[in-house]
Design an enzyme around this catalytic site. Structure first.
Site, PDB file in Angstrom:
ATOM      1  N   ARG A 129       0.829  -1.225   0.000  1.00 57.68           N
ATOM      2  CA  ARG A 129       0.000   0.000   0.000  1.00 57.68           C
ATOM      3  C   ARG A 129       0.854   1.263   0.000  1.00 57.68           C
ATOM      4  O   ARG A 129       0.806   2.084   0.910  1.00 57.68           O
ATOM      5  CB  ARG A 129      -0.958  -0.028   1.188  1.00 57.68           C
ATOM      6  CG  ARG A 129      -1.902  -1.215   1.109  1.00 57.68           C
ATOM      7  CD  ARG A 129      -2.873  -1.254   2.239  1.00 57.68           C
ATOM      8  NE  ARG A 129      -3.896  -0.223   2.056  1.00 57.68           N
ATOM      9  CZ  ARG A 129      -4.834   0.012   2.982  1.00 57.68           C
ATOM     10  NH1 ARG A 129      -4.823  -0.665   4.105  1.00 57.68           N
ATOM     11  NH2 ARG A 129      -5.742   0.942   2.784  1.00 57.68           N
ATOM     12  N   ASP A 320     -13.395  -4.602  -0.190  1.00 59.24           N
ATOM     13  CA  ASP A 320     -13.697  -4.589   1.245  1.00 59.24           C
ATOM     14  C   ASP A 320     -14.823  -5.536   1.602  1.00 59.24           C
ATOM     15  O   ASP A 320     -15.096  -5.761   2.777  1.00 59.24           O
ATOM     16  CB  ASP A 320     -14.069  -3.175   1.716  1.00 59.24           C
ATOM     17  CG  ASP A 320     -12.870  -2.247   1.675  1.00 59.24           C
ATOM     18  OD1 ASP A 320     -13.066  -1.037   1.848  1.00 59.24           O
ATOM     19  OD2 ASP A 320     -11.754  -2.733   1.446  1.00 59.24           O
TER      20      ASP A 320
HETATM   21  C1  EPZ Z   1      -9.124   2.837   0.352  1.00 66.07           C
HETATM   22  O1  EPZ Z   1      -7.787   2.543   0.686  1.00 66.07           O
HETATM   23  C2  EPZ Z   1      -9.956   2.332   1.524  1.00 66.07           C
HETATM   24  N1  EPZ Z   1      -9.568   3.068   2.733  1.00 66.07           N
HETATM   25  C3  EPZ Z   1      -9.717   0.835   1.697  1.00 66.07           C
HETATM   26  O2  EPZ Z   1     -10.570   0.395   2.747  1.00 66.07           O
HETATM   27  C4  EPZ Z   1     -10.122   0.122   0.408  1.00 66.07           C
HETATM   28  O3  EPZ Z   1      -9.862  -1.257   0.542  1.00 66.07           O
HETATM   29  C5  EPZ Z   1      -9.325   0.695  -0.763  1.00 66.07           C
HETATM   30  O4  EPZ Z   1      -9.519   2.128  -0.839  1.00 66.07           O
HETATM   31  C6  EPZ Z   1      -9.747   0.094  -2.101  1.00 66.07           C
HETATM   32  O5  EPZ Z   1     -11.118   0.310  -2.296  1.00 66.07           O
HETATM   33  C7  EPZ Z   1     -10.021   4.340   2.897  1.00 66.07           C
HETATM   34  O6  EPZ Z   1     -10.732   4.879   2.058  1.00 66.07           O
HETATM   35  C8  EPZ Z   1      -9.618   5.027   4.170  1.00 66.07           C
HETATM   36  P1  EPZ Z   1      -6.111   2.612  -2.892  1.00 66.07           P
HETATM   37  P2  EPZ Z   1      -6.593   3.197  -0.192  1.00 66.07           P
HETATM   38  O7  EPZ Z   1      -5.180   3.762  -2.824  1.00 66.07           O
HETATM   39  O8  EPZ Z   1      -6.998   4.535  -0.693  1.00 66.07           O
HETATM   40  C9  EPZ Z   1      -2.201   0.785  -4.863  1.00 66.07           C
HETATM   41  C10 EPZ Z   1     -11.090  -0.733   4.712  1.00 66.07           C
HETATM   42  O9  EPZ Z   1     -11.126  -1.948   4.970  1.00 66.07           O
HETATM   43  N2  EPZ Z   1      -1.621   2.126  -4.673  1.00 66.07           N
HETATM   44  O10 EPZ Z   1      -7.377   2.760  -3.650  1.00 66.07           O
HETATM   45  O11 EPZ Z   1      -5.354   3.101   0.637  1.00 66.07           O
HETATM   46  C11 EPZ Z   1      -2.513   0.103  -3.529  1.00 66.07           C
HETATM   47  O12 EPZ Z   1      -1.359  -0.551  -3.038  1.00 66.07           O
HETATM   48  C12 EPZ Z   1      -9.948  -0.171   3.917  1.00 66.07           C
HETATM   49  O13 EPZ Z   1     -11.968   0.083   5.070  1.00 66.07           O
HETATM   50  C13 EPZ Z   1      -0.323   2.381  -5.074  1.00 66.07           C
HETATM   51  O14 EPZ Z   1       0.373   1.496  -5.577  1.00 66.07           O
HETATM   52  O15 EPZ Z   1      -6.499   2.184  -1.397  1.00 66.07           O
HETATM   53  C14 EPZ Z   1      -3.608  -0.849  -3.892  1.00 66.07           C
HETATM   54  O16 EPZ Z   1      -3.040  -2.020  -4.429  1.00 66.07           O
HETATM   55  C15 EPZ Z   1      -8.899  -1.230   3.596  1.00 66.07           C
HETATM   56  N3  EPZ Z   1       0.197   3.624  -4.895  1.00 66.07           N
HETATM   57  C16 EPZ Z   1      -4.382  -0.106  -4.992  1.00 66.07           C
HETATM   58  O17 EPZ Z   1      -3.481   0.892  -5.488  1.00 66.07           O
HETATM   59  C17 EPZ Z   1      -0.539   4.648  -4.339  1.00 66.07           C
HETATM   60  O18 EPZ Z   1      -0.022   5.778  -4.217  1.00 66.07           O
HETATM   61  C18 EPZ Z   1      -5.644   0.590  -4.507  1.00 66.07           C
HETATM   62  O19 EPZ Z   1      -5.291   1.322  -3.357  1.00 66.07           O
HETATM   63  C19 EPZ Z   1      -1.868   4.375  -3.947  1.00 66.07           C
HETATM   64  C20 EPZ Z   1      -2.391   3.117  -4.123  1.00 66.07           C
END
Ligand code: EPZ
Length: 437
Positions: A129, A320
């Site tokens: 993440r 989720d």
């Molecule tokens: C949000 O997390 C939610 N959290 C998560 O909910 C949810 O699982 C996730 O979105 C996906 O829907 C909040 O909104 C507080 P992403 P976020 O950035 O924003 C990669 C829960 O259980 N990525 O959409 O951190 C990342 O590693 C939580 O309530 C990068 O590589 O998720 C992932 O594989 C868990 N670089 C994918 O993108 C970055 O800069 C999606 O991550 C950002 C993300």
């Protein structure tokens, strides 16, 4: 003893095979509340958020905002945030390591104060993440960012001292990345286009609050969000949308226990992908403006049908909800494939479900779940927020007693879950353990 330590030792005791019946009230969305709270940093006037869920993560972010100098207080069901006196711009590792969504203060601090020092979140159970897209987007808006000693050190490097609008295309869809960039762009000079933007309802909810604060935003809910920066934003009042993941968790529990449950205060429009899959599994679903009823007390085979899912960004099937839906498949008639495309390690619940008698094989990003007629209660351990929700769903369906350890994971994202489930007829109680027990 510190409440935090107490929560770490708590367990949930569940005696399964009680069909859930009745009505339960959804709480406000955790993943909307967190960015909305961070958005209050963008103005010197108070922001009032109604329908704020009582969660560990909300308390953590409140603590972080106070450490920056903001006033945060509960007023009934509303959280009042006044960031007029903010004079610190550092989010410390101690706080950020417990909740990676703390990175959401980065964009607002940069936009309003021109500087920020935010700890890198570090890894988490479900995956690396990283936040590279947050950094890349803020650099495009004119921020000078270095990462040193585990901290993101950012300052606005433009002649005017304000961020400036840009065309940003994120490498992948990122929910909090989109939210950080929206908040930063709201006070930037000129036009910003965020391409490949996240479309989640929580992103739309943030856009609604920002607009109430005076921001000029268009396109939220699509993959192209356009923002015209304004010199300052004002305070506002906003009601947080329902938590679609909490709602989905109760619906899965109703199906897994073959019950009949109505979730009040839900928004069916946010649940299309899940409702389709629950119907495919045999559930009878009816909806109104603000409620969803799931009936599973007359399933053809006496149990759900196995249904395969593949998690994708909204409006697809939510990552989720993956663990909770897997729990339903554990007792379904047939075999199903569950593919996780968002996170690289979001199958931590599988081995715990196997302890309850589930038949699951992991092959990379896909699990094959062969439904069994009945799970049997056992001692299991929560590993992350939604994994623990999946274990609760499975334990409610299992024969006998299940003890779920480390339920502080659950407390991060569910508002009094055991109280709500008990009101639906579940035999569930929280066991507080004294230290050293
Ligand atoms: C949000 O997390 C939610 N959290 C998560 O909910 C949810 O699982 C996730 O979105 C996906 O829907 C909040 O909104 C507080 P992403 P976020 O950035 O924003 C990669 C829960 O259980 N990525 O959409 O951190 C990342 O590693 C939580 O309530 C990068 O590589 O998720 C992932 O594989 C868990 N670089 C994918 O993108 C970055 O800069 C999606 O991550 C950002 C993300």
């Amino acid at each position: 003893m510190a409440a935090g330590f107490q929560a770490v030792m708590d367990k949930l005791k569940i005696i399964g095979q009680r069909a859930l019946h009745g009505t339960v009230q959804a709480s406000g969305a955790k993943n909307a509340a967190l960015p909305l709270m961070a958005a209050a940093l963008l103005t010197a006037e108070p922001v009032l958020l109604h329908n704020t869920p009582q969660l560990m993560d909300v308390r953590t972010l409140s603590k972080l905002l106070r450490s920056l100098g903001a006033q945060v207080e509960q007023q009934g069901d509303a959280l009042r945030i006044d960031a007029a006196a903010v004079d610190h711009y550092e989010a410390s590792y101690d706080l950020v390591k417990t909740m990676r969504a703390s990175v959401l203060v980065l964009g607002p601090l940069l936009a309003r104060f021109g500087q920020a020092r935010v700890s890198l979140p570090g890894g988490c159970a479900i995956g690396a993440r990283p936040v590279d897209q947050h950094i890349k987007g803020l650099q495009a808006l004119g921020a000078d960012i270095v990462v040193e000693h585990g901290y993101i050190v950012a300052r606005v490097a433009t002649p005017s001292g304000r961020l400036r609008g840009a065309h940003i295309t994120t490498d992948m869809v990122t929910v909090t990345g989109t939210e950080n960039l929206m908040m930063a762009a709201a006070l930037a000079e000129g036009e910003t286009l965020i391409d490949n933007a996240a479309r989640e309802p929580e992103v739309v909810d943030l856009a609604c609050l920002l607009r109430r604060m005076g921001a000029q935003i268009r396109g939220e809910g699509t993959s192209q969000i356009r923002i015209t920066g304004v010199p300052r934003l004002r305070g506002a009042t906003h009601r947080i949308i329902p938590d679609r993941i909490e709602v989905g968790t109760f619906l899965c529990a109703a199906l897994a226990t073959r019950g009949d449950v109505t979730v009040q205060g839900a928004d069916p429009a946010h649940q299309d992908a899940l409702l389709d899959k629950l119907r495919e599994a045999g559930a009878q679903i009816t909806t109104g403006d603000d409620w969803i009823r799931l009936r599973a007390d007359a399933l053809p085979a006496g149990r759900p049908r196995a249904v395969s899912v593949r998690t994708t960004e909204y409006p697809g099937f939510a990552t989720d909800m993956q663990a909770q839906f897997m729990a339903v498949n554990c007792i379904a008639d047939g075999a199903a494939r569950i593919t996780e495309t968002i996170f690289e390690n979001r199958f931590m619940h599988v081995q715990e479900l196997v302890r309850l008698g589930a038949q699951i094989d992991i092959d990379g990003h896909t699990c094959v779940v062969r439904g069994v007629p009945q799970l049997s209660g056992a001692n299991v351990m929560a590993t992350d927020l939604r994994a623990s929700a999946g274990l609760v769903v499975a334990a409610l369906a299992a024969e006998g007693q299940t003890l779920i350890d480390r339920i502080y994971h659950l407390d991060r994202g569910y508002d009094a879950m055991e109280v709500k489930l008990r009101a639906l007829g579940a035999d569930i109680e929280r066991i507080k353990t004294s230290p050293g027990a």
